[in-house]
Design an enzyme around this catalytic site. Sequence first.
Site, PDB file in Angstrom:
ATOM      1  N   ASP A 155       3.182  26.842  -7.923  1.00 17.48           N
ATOM      2  CA  ASP A 155       2.847  27.379  -6.672  1.00 17.48           C
ATOM      3  C   ASP A 155       3.695  26.634  -5.752  1.00 17.48           C
ATOM      4  OD1 ASP A 155       0.482  28.428  -6.983  1.00 17.48           O
ATOM      5  OD2 ASP A 155      -1.067  26.791  -6.768  1.00 17.48           O
ATOM      6  N   MET A 170      -6.198  23.005   5.180  1.00 18.26           N
ATOM      7  CA  MET A 170      -5.976  24.205   5.423  1.00 18.26           C
ATOM      8  C   MET A 170      -6.468  24.496   6.916  1.00 18.26           C
ATOM      9  SD  MET A 170      -6.988  26.368   2.075  1.00 18.26           S
ATOM     10  CE  MET A 170      -8.603  25.259   1.773  1.00 18.26           C
ATOM     11  N   LYS A 214       5.288  34.933  -6.002  1.00 17.50           N
ATOM     12  CA  LYS A 214       5.919  36.089  -5.927  1.00 17.50           C
ATOM     13  C   LYS A 214       5.013  37.310  -6.591  1.00 17.50           C
ATOM     14  CE  LYS A 214      10.676  35.684  -5.184  1.00 17.50           C
ATOM     15  NZ  LYS A 214      11.363  34.536  -5.815  1.00 17.50           N
TER      16      LYS A 214
HETATM   17  N1  SAH Z   1      -5.462  21.830  -4.339  1.00 18.11           N
HETATM   18  C1  SAH Z   1      -4.829  21.367  -3.357  1.00 18.11           C
HETATM   19  C2  SAH Z   1      -5.267  21.749  -2.395  1.00 18.11           C
HETATM   20  C3  SAH Z   1      -4.690  23.444  -1.842  1.00 18.11           C
HETATM   21  S1  SAH Z   1      -5.366  24.120  -0.477  1.00 18.11           S
HETATM   22  C4  SAH Z   1      -4.770  19.832  -3.582  1.00 18.11           C
HETATM   23  O1  SAH Z   1      -5.723  19.367  -4.352  1.00 18.11           O
HETATM   24  O2  SAH Z   1      -4.476  19.009  -2.554  1.00 18.11           O
HETATM   25  C5  SAH Z   1      -3.725  23.872   0.440  1.00 18.11           C
HETATM   26  C6  SAH Z   1      -4.012  22.853   1.424  1.00 18.11           C
HETATM   27  O3  SAH Z   1      -3.884  21.514   1.064  1.00 18.11           O
HETATM   28  C7  SAH Z   1      -3.032  22.860   2.448  1.00 18.11           C
HETATM   29  O4  SAH Z   1      -3.523  23.847   3.798  1.00 18.11           O
HETATM   30  C8  SAH Z   1      -3.069  21.601   3.091  1.00 18.11           C
HETATM   31  O5  SAH Z   1      -3.994  21.292   3.854  1.00 18.11           O
HETATM   32  C9  SAH Z   1      -3.308  20.625   1.949  1.00 18.11           C
HETATM   33  N2  SAH Z   1      -2.084  20.067   1.317  1.00 18.11           N
HETATM   34  C10 SAH Z   1      -1.471  20.122   0.007  1.00 18.11           C
HETATM   35  N3  SAH Z   1      -0.298  19.547  -0.001  1.00 18.11           N
HETATM   36  C11 SAH Z   1      -0.195  18.924   1.092  1.00 18.11           C
HETATM   37  C12 SAH Z   1       0.634  17.797   1.571  1.00 18.11           C
HETATM   38  N4  SAH Z   1       1.629  17.417   0.795  1.00 18.11           N
HETATM   39  N5  SAH Z   1       0.561  17.353   2.736  1.00 18.11           N
HETATM   40  C13 SAH Z   1      -0.590  17.799   3.500  1.00 18.11           C
HETATM   41  N6  SAH Z   1      -1.613  18.516   3.139  1.00 18.11           N
HETATM   42  C14 SAH Z   1      -1.334  19.120   1.985  1.00 18.11           C
END
Ligand code: SAH
Length: 505
Positions: A36, A173, A58
């Site tokens: 991803d 998000m 993609k």
């Molecule tokens: N499965 C992922 C979440 C995916 S949803 C997890 O467990 O973290 C995508 C959201 O995750 C983004 O919009 C943001 O809110 C958050 N996110 C993911 N990586 C991030 C990062 N490095 N820093 C801040 N927010 C992050």
Amino acid sequence: MSNGIVYLVGAGPGDPALITLRGMECLKIAEVVVYDYLANEQLLNHAPESAERIYAGKIGGRHNQGQDEINNVLVEKAKNGKIVVRLKGGDPFVFGRGGEECEALRNAGISFEVVPGVTAAIGASAYAGIPLTHRDITASVAFVTGQEGKEKNESNIDWDRLSLGGGTVVFYMGVTTLRHNMQRMVEHGRSPDTPVALVRWATTPCQQILVGTLADIADRADECGFKPPAVTIVGEVVSLREKLQWFDKRILCGKKIIVTRAAEQAGEFSVKLAARGATVLECPTIRLVEPDSWQLLDLAIRDLQNYDWLILTSGNAVRFFFQRLESLGLDARALAHCRVCALGPKTADEVRSFGIKPDLVPTDYKAEGVVEEFSRLDLLNSRLLYPRADKARDVIPRELKLLGAHVDSPVAYRNIFPERLPPETLFALEKRSVDCITFTSSSTVQNLAAMLGEELMLDMLKGVLVASIGPITSKSCRDLGLKVDIEPAVHTLDALATALEAHFG
Ligand code: SAH
């Protein structure tokens, strides 16, 4: 053909070191990796070179349709018997659609395993210095999607409980919907003074934090054009950051440092600098390639039993030598009668990794160190083999011959330079945003000059600190008109990293 398997692996929030050991094990055996946008691409380096790499972004166009197509790819690849790693940012089961992917796999009769990951909220909490719970402040925490309820009249979120419950709330998000969500919390009873932190690109060198309150964070975010991806942490715990922040306090934090190295070697040093907080721009100036001909090295390898010493002065020499040995159908036993000298502890470790304990490890990390150690031995009529880089200095063969030895120094690898700088590095140089450039061998600086042209290099490096690993590299810098600002007393990567820290500290 029997079906393969799909491992849903949490890649962690950004810092590649935050993947689990189990996740790493899966990556190492992957035949296909579907990754991803939020999974750190550096992790892909741990998959076998032969593994197929598929960027999930993609696949497919629109959101949902894209998800169906991703599911199909996972199913099809596994049906072809492949070991598939589905590498997902953070944790696969936290807003990661991991549940949907597992359902699709189960429906198709494909085996799967799920490897958890550090989810963004947890990563952001740790690296921002904001404990999500605290005995004196709050005993609960909720992870909430920031995308819910904007269009829907009926939201699945219980805003009353979320707002009045007093626990910490972390929105995922939720950057584009920030104002709406903050207002909702206030409307449902949380005090507008409640502290809020936005944490963007948590756990990476680009981590960015904006602190405010429920009342003003949206304005603040608009003012500075705050962008996703970020989590929004809401709760009194945010005020602990003032005391507990550490990530942004590391000495090299905010410093942009160019690391010029052979592409395949840059990693280790970059990791050291990044661990101290630096933003590292890698700039491969060297590519290591095979010699024009293997003939001389092959002759020597086939005659190893007649050599008294094998002298290896770098990790590269070790790797190319042993690779060639293997290509000729031999292994470490070919060295049974030959003593081995490894220059410096890193080279010695590399030699050990091939099952050989070095007999001599000079501690002065220059060719002169080898000469000094050997000058204590009786070398008259002894035969020495010194596989070397094409551009290596001739100190070792010259001086050891004077001591009465026969020295063969076949080329084991060549240094060539890539044609251009990585765009990110070039851009930073053009924007004059680089703080420091590091050179770890003469060829790194000579090749950079060849790649950019001497004049342009001098111009681009105006005002940039030059750090060199040792006197020989420093001389090469000066020969090209560069002033050397930092040179450690010991000529190792560790010492260079420490010297940088001392300088900026
Ligand atoms: N499965 C992922 C979440 C995916 S949803 C997890 O467990 O973290 C995508 C959201 O995750 C983004 O919009 C943001 O809110 C958050 N996110 C993911 N990586 C991030 C990062 N490095 N820093 C801040 N927010 C992050």
